[in-house]
Design an enzyme around this catalytic site. Structure first.
Site, PDB file in Angstrom:
ATOM      1  N   ASP A   4       1.088  -1.295   0.085  1.00 33.87           N
ATOM      2  CA  ASP A   4      -0.302  -0.040   0.047  1.00 33.87           C
ATOM      3  C   ASP A   4       0.983   1.185   0.061  1.00 33.87           C
ATOM      4  OD1 ASP A   4      -2.537   2.026   0.183  1.00 33.87           O
ATOM      5  OD2 ASP A   4      -2.628   1.573   1.925  1.00 33.87           O
ATOM      6  N   ASP A  43      -1.504   5.818  -5.611  1.00 33.50           N
ATOM      7  CA  ASP A  43      -2.345   4.926  -4.728  1.00 33.50           C
ATOM      8  C   ASP A  43      -1.982   3.154  -5.027  1.00 33.50           C
ATOM      9  OD1 ASP A  43      -2.540   3.640  -2.540  1.00 33.50           O
ATOM     10  OD2 ASP A  43      -4.422   4.706  -1.606  1.00 33.50           O
TER      11      ASP A  43
END
Ligand SMILES: *[C@@H]1O[C@H](CO)[C@@H](O)[C@H](O)[C@H]1NC(C)=O
Ligand SMILES: *[C@@H]1O[C@H](CO)[C@@H](O)[C@H](O)[C@H]1NC(C)=O
Ligand SMILES: *[C@@H]1O[C@H](CO)[C@@H](O)[C@H](O)[C@H]1NC(C)=O
Length: 457
Positions: A103, A332
């Site tokens: 992440d 992201d």
């Protein structure tokens, strides 16, 4: 022996946690970790609707002013586990393998620990067994490292004369999902590019005892045992290893719908692959921008958007970060879809509607896709070409499969969602990133991207 042990070397440094204490490897080494893709949902439509759910929560939370009331800025993140990439990490002595969500939208590395009271998944190997490791230890609450994580509220007063006062953290994701436990240190075992096994002593990580919220629980977490935060903050995996491998990492997310699915890699350090790409000038660069209110995120600057080469009439201010820290565009890996600030999204949608020569079909409203086309009987559907002109005079031109997704049999939908201006931010999600080598160069504060860098290793 004339050499001090690596342990003493480590202790020499103030923030021992940030040092890689292995004097054997050369600086040319890097880490190359396979990224796995898992999808427990039966259809892409299902996974995408859960993703959009997460983000709608995210933006309403920001709108509600929560950003101000939390000590640490809100972090996006470990999203729904749907269109997610996972990485395996070995920690402990002897090492235990754990599967973590990769992440770039958050910082903390954390794993479910065996003491987790409500991790709901008790299969063997589903949590880190601290008792089986001789090197595990929680940071003391008085330890300077403890100030790097948001603490539990109301904050536990730390009494430094009490020997066993672990550093308690509570880390929140943008959708309100949280993990809490002891901020700890442990030895990580890594295999470098030259095949050497390297030990990273004192990897700072969260030993999670409690998890809650859709991003980190249940089926949606997809059996992951934690999150590998690769964000910009000092406690992220990328930052902790940055001192050792050069402050950069890169990855290439390959289209997982291809059969058999190709392996994607996360490279920490300057992989030779990257070197080769930048030399052959295939790499485009755009500056990484910072937002003091969300220091974990990698922001890039969009200047304009074009569809089939025609620049859309979007006010450039739509893309900027305002004084409250809202707006901007984040790259992201933990979010699947892409999200565009509302006025920009409307323009993109209108342009696509106009340019599409295929029959438009209405999907069930709960799927919340605004534009779907029926491509049945069309071998190579002609889809409009989207491109983003970025800061630094570079242009990101993803292939249509990065933003049109086959959601049902022969039905393709625009895999983008709107975001309210002034209350959220735009997101370039992992689908949009597919097929690009993305190089996060933190020292030079720039993001390199190339469609030529993803060739098999
Ligand atoms: C810290 O712990 C010691 C020993 O238990 C105790 O005597 C002292 O009062 C505590 N200090 C505070 C500020 O709570
Ligand atoms: C774990 O406990 C927290 C707090 O008690 C609760 O909010 C959360 O829903 C629980 N999670 C699960 C998966 O049961
Ligand atoms: C797509 O078009 C085909 C043939 O034109 C039709 O049979 C099918 O029902 C359509 N699918 C949808 C979802 O509308």
């Amino acid at each position: 022996m004339a050499f001090p042990s690596s342990l003493t070397l480590c202790m020499f440094f103030f923030f021992a946690i940030f040092h890689f204490c292995n004097s054997l490897s050369t600086s040319q080494d890097y880490l190359k970790l396979p990224l796995l893709h898992k999808n427990s949902f039966s259809s892409p439509a299902q996974l995408l609707s859960s993703d959009s759910h997460r983000l709608s929560v995210l933006f309403s939370a920001l709108h509600g002013g929560h950003r101000r009331s939390v000590k640490s800025p809100l972090i996006s993140g470990a999203s729904t586990g749907s269109g997610q990439y996972f990485v395996s990490l070995r920690i402990g002595s002897p090492p235990q393998s754990l599967l973590l969500v990769a992440d770039t939208g958050s910082d903390l590395v954390w794993v479910k620990c065996s003491a987790c009271r409500n991790c709901s998944d008790y299969r063997p190997g589903s949590a880190f067994l601290t008792r089986h490791s001789s090197t595990f230890s929680p940071h003391h609450c008085y330890d300077p490292a403890c100030r790097l994580v948001p603490s539990l509220k109301p904050s536990f007063p730390c009494n430094h004369t009490v020997l066993h006062s672990p550093c308690r953290y509570e880390y929140s994701y943008a959708d309100g999902s949280t993990t809490s436990g002891f901020f700890s240190k442990e030895t990580a075992t890594l295999t470098t590019s030259s095949g050497k096994e390297a030990k990273l002593r004192d990897l700072a990580f969260g030993c999670g005892f409690r998890v809650s919220g859709p991003s980190v629980t249940g089926a949606s977490f997809n059996g992951a045992q934690g999150v590998m935060g690769l964000g910009r903050g000092s406690i992220s995996f990328a930052s902790q290893l940055g001192h050792r491998f050069g402050n950069k990492f890169s990855y290439c997310l390959l289209d997982y719908t291809i059969s058999p699915p190709p392996t994607s890699y996360l490279t920490i350090g300057s992989g030779d692959q990257n070197g080769a790409v930048s030399k052959s000038s295939g790499m485009n660069y755009t500056p990484l921008l910072t937002n003091p209110l969300s220091p974990s995120f990698y922001y890039i600057g969009i200047k304009s958007v074009s569809v089939n080469g025609a620049k859309l009439p979007i006010n450039p201010s739509v893309w900027s970060i305002d004084e409250l820290g809202n707006g901007g565009t984040v790259i992201d890996s933990g979010t699947t879809l892409s999200f565009l600030a509302e006025p920009a999204y409307r323009h993109v949608l209108a342009a696509f509607r106009q340019k599409l020569k295929l029959p438009i079909v209405a999907m069930k409203p709960k799927l919340s896709f605004d534009l779907c086309v029926n491509v049945s009987g069309v071998r190579r559907p002609m889809l409009p070409k989207l491109s983003f002109r970025l800061e630094g005079k570079s242009v990101l031109s993803p292939p249509p499969r990065n933003y049109f997704l086959e959601v049902a049999d022969r039905v393709m939908c625009l895999a983008m969602q709107p975001v309210k201006t002034g209350s959220g931010f735009s997101v370039i999600g992992n689908l949009m990133q597919q097929g690009f080598l993305l190089d996060f160069d933190k020292d030079r504060s720039r993001l390199g991207f190339s469609r030529r860098g993803c060739a098999s290793p």
